[in-house]
Write an enzyme that holds these catalytic residues in place. Structure first.
Site, PDB file in Angstrom:
ATOM      1  N   GLU A 176      19.363  -5.094  18.442  1.00 18.92           N
ATOM      2  CA  GLU A 176      19.557  -3.659  18.648  1.00 18.92           C
ATOM      3  C   GLU A 176      20.830  -3.179  17.960  1.00 18.92           C
ATOM      4  O   GLU A 176      20.869  -2.078  17.409  1.00 18.92           O
ATOM      5  CB  GLU A 176      19.600  -3.343  20.150  1.00 18.92           C
ATOM      6  CG  GLU A 176      19.624  -1.854  20.451  1.00 18.92           C
ATOM      7  CD  GLU A 176      19.296  -1.547  21.887  1.00 18.92           C
ATOM      8  OE1 GLU A 176      19.700  -0.457  22.357  1.00 18.92           O
ATOM      9  OE2 GLU A 176      18.641  -2.364  22.554  1.00 18.92           O
ATOM     10  N   GLU A 179      22.681  -2.782  31.590  1.00 20.06           N
ATOM     11  CA  GLU A 179      21.544  -1.860  31.452  1.00 20.06           C
ATOM     12  C   GLU A 179      20.294  -2.627  31.038  1.00 20.06           C
ATOM     13  O   GLU A 179      19.198  -2.397  31.564  1.00 20.06           O
ATOM     14  CB  GLU A 179      21.888  -0.790  30.425  1.00 20.06           C
ATOM     15  CG  GLU A 179      20.719   0.114  30.052  1.00 20.06           C
ATOM     16  CD  GLU A 179      20.896   0.763  28.695  1.00 20.06           C
ATOM     17  OE1 GLU A 179      19.897   0.864  27.968  1.00 20.06           O
ATOM     18  OE2 GLU A 179      22.032   1.161  28.355  1.00 20.06           O
ATOM     19  N   HIS A 180      20.452  -3.545  30.092  1.00 20.28           N
ATOM     20  CA  HIS A 180      19.310  -4.332  29.634  1.00 20.28           C
ATOM     21  C   HIS A 180      18.859  -5.349  30.676  1.00 20.28           C
ATOM     22  O   HIS A 180      17.663  -5.658  30.755  1.00 20.28           O
ATOM     23  CB  HIS A 180      19.669  -5.047  28.330  1.00 20.28           C
ATOM     24  CG  HIS A 180      19.472  -4.192  27.117  1.00 20.28           C
ATOM     25  ND1 HIS A 180      18.380  -4.307  26.288  1.00 20.28           N
ATOM     26  CD2 HIS A 180      20.208  -3.176  26.605  1.00 20.28           C
ATOM     27  CE1 HIS A 180      18.460  -3.418  25.318  1.00 20.28           C
ATOM     28  NE2 HIS A 180      19.566  -2.728  25.482  1.00 20.28           N
TER      29      HIS A 180
END
Length: 490
Positions: free
Chosen positions: A182, A105-106
């Site tokens: 994160e 996703e990143h």
């Protein structure tokens, strides 16, 4: 759930409430008698609600030759949202690859073969678009909020992100640091920590126990080849839905999907088709005591219904009866929910919320609350008592109130093209079609007997899973909690 996005100028979305407000205003002008006014107003509003459900545009669905499904709802707005929803998440990962979906996703916005990162960002910025993504335990999504005229470019960018990601070694190393930071931030969100621990104990020994973000060890050790292998296994056409809502034309969307996704593979090497393994629920508890924290975060849940189980509606009504509340709510003794009324009047908690997290074949039906260390025991007993009341002595007025609240919630969640687009993508993955609001509305009209029976089936005398974080010395012993899951009735 994790998410990341590239955000630029966001186009304004249209509102659909103006005609209704004008209609109500005209009605007040025409009728001056309060008794007649009230009777006619209630009639008009109820009819308008029913007509609004039937007046929602049809969701059209087309399946391409390679198995990719294309679904859209056309509303004629100046903006639209288009995105890809995939059957891919931490439940499909092994212990060694846990976190691969989150990593990909990143990496999605770090450039493709045709659009390097700077070019990708310029394309998004030039359209005034909003490009975003998220990962959960069973889903991964990439979507864009755009002007309707830019649909073709948006579909092209989404296809590039999913099919032609560069995954360069330099970007991988750069993102490791971002992901680790994160993860540290998530550790500070005690609600996320508590609910992840709840999954870890409730589904221990199964893939659903894994966090969608993965452990820090895997962030440091996952290689480019691991990510490529994961994409080659899971990013297949039959596992994807291209969904759109707003100012879109379905035939145009199908043509764009055929052009950009028509060559996407639907075959698996060696017939290695990913299959979801059953995830058993285990009644158990997990405690992470930290007396330095100011508040205790506690979650308790039983095994709920899966997304395709018809019992999901009565359970949602049951949760609506319990509701949610926090110390900012006004009313206290006048709150409609019994649990909210008692918890706020007696100052038992700072907040609580009932939840039902659904997966394809299972779910977690529970209550999460935040309280100080002196009221954990009282709050837990109130939770158990509320569940027992739901199974035995719930009233007709409670059920009617909950059904109305649930209907309002369904309508309110679909205010805008992005929520509608997500609703389409999730429904097609879960049910093979879009479930309309009119269908949901019809299913919500359950009887009080059905609510009692279904809640008893899932809650009464069942072993719960319990997770606690913070100063939880007063959290009751598991055997005491388990003994509160039934009443001695004669």
């Amino acid at each position: 759930m994790s998410s990341c996005h590239i955000s630029f100028i966001r186009p304004l979305s249209c509102t659909l409430w103006l005609p209704l407000l004008l209609c109500e205003h005209s009605f007040f002008v025409c009728h001056k008698s309060y008794g007649i006014l009230q009777m006619f107003f209630l009639t008009i509003v109820s009819v308008s609600y029913a007509q609004s459900l039937l007046g929602i545009p049809e969701t059209r669905l087309t399946t391409l030759e390679n198995g990719l499904r294309v679904a859209s709802e056309e509303t004629g707005q100046a903006t639209c949202t288009v995105g890809l929803w995939l059957n891919c998440g931490s439940r499909y990962e092994s212990e060694r690859t846990n976190g691969a979906s989150f990593f990909l996703e990143h990496m999605a916005f770090k450039g493709t073969k045709k659009f390097p990162q700077s070019a990708l960002e310029q394309e998004v910025e030039s359209m005034g678009a909003h490009l975003s993504a998220y990962t959960s335990r069973e889903r991964t999504a990439f979507y864009m909020k755009i002007l309707a005229k830019d649909l073709a470019k948006a579909v092209e960018l989404l296809s590039e992100v999913v099919q032609n990601n560069i995954l360069s070694d330099s970007d991988l190393e750069c993102q490791r640091g971002v992901l680790l930071r994160e993860l540290d931030e998530v550790e500070g969100n005690l609600q996320e920590v508590c609910l992840d621990l709840l999954h870890a104990t409730a589904y221990q020994g199964t893939p659903l126990s894994q966090s969608a973000l993965g452990p820090s060890h895997n962030v440091r050790t996952l290689t480019r080849q691991d990510l490529v292998d994961f994409m080659n296994t899971h990013y297949k056409a039959p596992r994807m839905v291209l969904a759109a809502a707003g100012g879109v034309h379905h035939n145009e969307l199908v043509s764009l999907a055929t052009k950009h996704f028509g060559s996407l593979s639907s075959e698996y090497e060696g017939d290695a088709v990913p299959v979801l393994l059953p995830c058993r629920f285990t009644g158990s508890e997990i405690r992470m005591r930290d007396d330095a924290l100011p508040q205790a975060h506690v979650a308790i849940a039983v095994e709920g219904a899966g997304a395709n189980n018809p019992d999901i509606i009565p359970l949602m009504v049951g949760n609506a009866i319990i509701g949610s509340c926090d110390i900012t709510c006004n009313g206290e003794k006048n709150l409609s929910s019994r649990m909210a009324r008692i918890s706020m009047t007696e100052k038992l908690c700072h907040s609580y919320q009932a939840f039902h997290t659904t997966y394809s074949d299972t779910g977690l039906l529970g209550i999460y609350f935040v309280t100080d260390k002196h009221h954990i025991d009282d709050m837990m007993l109130l939770v158990l008592d509320t569940w027992m009341n739901l199974c035995t002595t719930v009233t007709e007025s409670d059920v009617e109130r909950a059904k109305n609240a649930l209907k309002a919630s369904f309508v309110g969640q679909l205010d805008g093209t992005t929520p509608v687009c997500e609703d389409i993508g999730r429904h097609v993955l879960d049910y093979g079609q879009r479930i309309t609001l009119a269908e949901w509305n019809a299913q919500i009209d359950v009887s009080i007997e059905m609510v009692r029976d279904v809640c008893s089936k899932y809650i009464y005398d069942k072993c719960p899973a319990v997770a606690g974080v913070g100063p939880i010395e007063q959290l009751p012993d598991y055997n005491r909690v388990r003994s509160g899951m039934y009443w001695l009735r004669f």
